[in-house]
Design a protein around this motif. Structure first.
Motif, mmCIF file in Angstrom:
data_model
loop_
_atom_site.group_PDB
_atom_site.id
_atom_site.type_symbol
_atom_site.label_atom_id
_atom_site.label_comp_id
_atom_site.label_asym_id
_atom_site.label_seq_id
_atom_site.Cartn_x
_atom_site.Cartn_y
_atom_site.Cartn_z
ATOM 1 N N ASN A 69 -6.140 3.363 10.786
ATOM 2 C CA ASN A 69 -4.711 3.234 11.005
ATOM 3 C C ASN A 69 -3.923 4.261 10.544
ATOM 4 O O ASN A 69 -2.860 4.461 10.981
ATOM 5 N N SER A 97 0.485 -3.527 14.735
ATOM 6 C CA SER A 97 1.937 -3.278 14.483
ATOM 7 C C SER A 97 2.249 -1.885 14.683
ATOM 8 O O SER A 97 3.386 -1.665 15.199
ATOM 9 N N SER A 128 -4.029 -6.541 11.582
ATOM 10 C CA SER A 128 -2.506 -6.630 11.714
ATOM 11 C C SER A 128 -1.648 -5.363 11.721
ATOM 12 O O SER A 128 -0.957 -5.106 12.547
ATOM 13 N N ASP A 129 -2.232 -4.506 10.767
ATOM 14 C CA ASP A 129 -1.319 -3.244 10.751
ATOM 15 C C ASP A 129 -1.928 -2.367 11.870
ATOM 16 O O ASP A 129 -0.775 -1.747 12.500
ATOM 17 N N THR A 130 -3.170 -2.240 12.507
ATOM 18 C CA THR A 130 -3.165 -1.549 13.479
ATOM 19 C C THR A 130 -2.470 -2.029 14.706
ATOM 20 O O THR A 130 -1.885 -1.207 15.420
ATOM 21 N N SER A 186 -1.408 5.983 13.026
ATOM 22 C CA SER A 186 0.122 6.138 12.586
ATOM 23 C C SER A 186 0.506 7.597 12.815
ATOM 24 O O SER A 186 1.582 7.763 13.032
#
Length: 538
Positions: free
Chosen positions: A470, A505, A501-503, A474
């Motif tokens: 991630n 998002s 979920s962070d991936t 980012s």
């Protein structure tokens, strides 16, 4: 402006401790030399000879020919036979006798001037004792295979490095060998590794293989399998394992089994199941321990159920078997620190100190992390100084918090300085260290160093997880390099690392900036399919 000055103070703190360490080391050496001089005068009545002190002048190193070096290389120091102190003092300036004066010339292996070695036959040796069971030793040596321990050592190495795929491959190689015998400890380590690597179903397959090899399942092995499902939030499968354990007389669940399951229910905010498990433990006369209570305490706090949290804490204070400990203290402080409620964190810190619970290194790391996230660098620096004053060691987590504080504001210089000092003190970097470094370089717009950090992580064999990928995704999105972002995402799936979920998002936000609605639709479909598959058990 105040934050900048506080951040500068944090950077100067690192250099201060490095310089102080060097200064103390020099002072220590001077003290040792002074004590050596005083002891010599007291013993002999005269100051030490210049050659024995640090101030002695080294002999001149004029240029000599190679033959001169070779001729002097074989000089041997004189034998130290027992002599009186007066003999030692009288012979201090004497020249050591030559090899010819001490012993006859030994037979040389080499030509004159070629190498100063001597043959082994010319050196006298004591007679060897006879070898017992010589035939058995020869047979054992002939039957031994040098690669056998290499396989087991390789398996241990892969497990320690959390490389589950490689570990399973090596384990299959091990099973093919004629000397292989199934062991409970090996299966235990592999089950725990697969559970931590997000592979609960592979863990169950391995468990079934173990049963087929006629290795009797134990309470610990069943608990490890149950923990693999709990770590991946598969509560139905975990409860199925629990019910299976109840039917086996030798594998009845204990307090550790219930604590693992309660933690999974707390993480999933299924507090109704927590109460059911507490009731079941009471019926089985299993008393919750401090670990169990700390887990529930943390869950109630994260869910915002502060009344229930206060009740659990009050029960712990009144209990005789599970009193609050430093883990309870760390749980409460971490809870309020993560929520950004620093006033409550400091209030509870004083409360726990008031009932006699002393902080540990992890306690200070929690405070440092909380102050760093709020950019309160003055308090962060004060805690670091307090740790040094009380001789609490700075750990990897301590340095990670310092590196993260500089990474958030994109201060690459001080971030690198903290990382170098961390390595100089022998601290091993972990996955979070490199996540902070990558985020710091991304915030500083130094994207070429992001690549270097990824390569360094591979060189150090840092276990890659979703958080590390991630951070790289980012950084690619921040650099507006969507093609490389998609490549990193593809490598993440190829290595069987499940996106979270962070991936999604991060990638959806990057696509939305460019107006790539078709890519957003595909990602959302993939995310929904992944959630459905996990709910169905894989």
């Amino acid at each position: 402006m105040a934050q900048a000055s506080s951040l500068a103070a944090l950077g100067s703190l690192l250099s201060f401790f490095t310089e102080t360490h060097t200064q103390k080391r020099r002072q220590g050496l001077a003290y040792i030399r002074r004590e050596f001089w005083c002891a010599h005068v007291k013993r002999t009545g005269s100051p030490p000879h210049p050659s024995s002190s640090r101030g002695a002048v080294a002999p001149s190193r004029e240029r000599r020919s190679p033959s001169q070096f070779r001729s002097s290389r074989g000089a041997v120091a004189p034998s130290l036979e027992r002599r009186s102190p007066s003999q030692f003092r009288s012979s201090r300036g004497a020249v050591a006798p030559s090899r010819e004066q001490r012993s006859p010339l030994k037979k040389r292996h080499w030509k004159e001037g070629e190498f100063p070695g001597v043959s082994e036959s010319s050196v006298p040796r004591p007679p060897k004792s006879p070898i017992k069971n010589i035939k058995k030793k020869i047979d054992d040596r002939a039957a031994a295979k040098g690669w056998v321990p290499t396989v087991t050592e390789t398996l241990t190495d892969k497990i320690e490095k959390k490389q589950w795929e490689a570990a399973l491959e090596v384990f299959e190689m091990l099973k093919e060998q004629p000397f292989y015998h199934p062991k409970e400890g090996t299966y235990m380590k592999l089950l725990v590794l697969l559970g931590r690597s997000g592979q609960p179903h592979r863990a169950h397959q391995l468990f079934n293989t173990m049963v087929e090899e006629e290795l009797e399942p134990t309470l610990e092995l069943y608990t490890a399998l149950l923990g693999a499902y709990c770590r991946n939030n598969l509560l139905d499968d975990a409860f199925a394992i629990l019910n299976q354990m109840k039917t086996l007389p030798q594998c009845q669940p204990d307090v550790q089994t219930y604590s693992i399951l309660i933690k999974a229910c707390v993480d999933a905010t299924r507090f109704d199941l927590v109460e059911t498990l507490y009731q079941e433990m009471s019926e089985r006369l299993i008393t919750p321990n401090t670990v169990t209570q700390n887990t529930v305490l943390s869950g109630y706090g994260r869910a915002g159920k502060f009344d229930e949290m206060e009740k659990v804490l009050s029960d712990m204070l009144e209990s005789e078997t599970c009193k609050p400990d430093v883990w309870t203290m760390n749980t409460i402080l971490s809870l309020f620190g993560n929520k950004g409620q620093l006033d409550m964190m400091e209030k509870w810190y004083e409360k726990f100190r008031g009932i006699g619970i002393e902080p540990e290194t992890r306690t200070f790391n929690i405070l440092i992390g909380a102050y760093g996230k709020k950019k309160m660098y003055d308090k962060m620096t004060a805690v670091l100084e307090y740790m040094r004053k009380l001789q609490f060691p700075w750990t990897t987590s301590t340095y990670n918090n310092v590196i993260e504080a500089f990474a958030v504001v994109g201060d690459a210089k001080n971030m690198e300085y903290a990382f170098e000092q961390m390595r100089a003190e022998g601290m091993r970097a972990d996955t979070k260290t490199f996540c902070c470094l990558i985020n710091g370089y991304s915030n500083a717009k130094m994207f070429h160093k992001v690549v270097g950090s990824v390569q360094m992580a591979e060189k150090f064999e840092i276990p890659a997880n979703a958080a590390l990928y991630n951070a790289v995704i980012s950084a690619c999105a921040n650099a507006e390099d969507l093609l490389e972002m998609e490549r990193v995402y593809g490598r993440m799936k190829d290595r069987h690392i499940i996106p979270n979920s962070d991936t999604f998002s991060i990638m959806i936000e990057a696509y939305s900036k460019e107006g790539m609605n078709d890519k957003i639709y595909d990602l959302e479909q993939e995310r929904d399919n992944m959630v459905s598959a996990s709910l169905l058990g894989g």
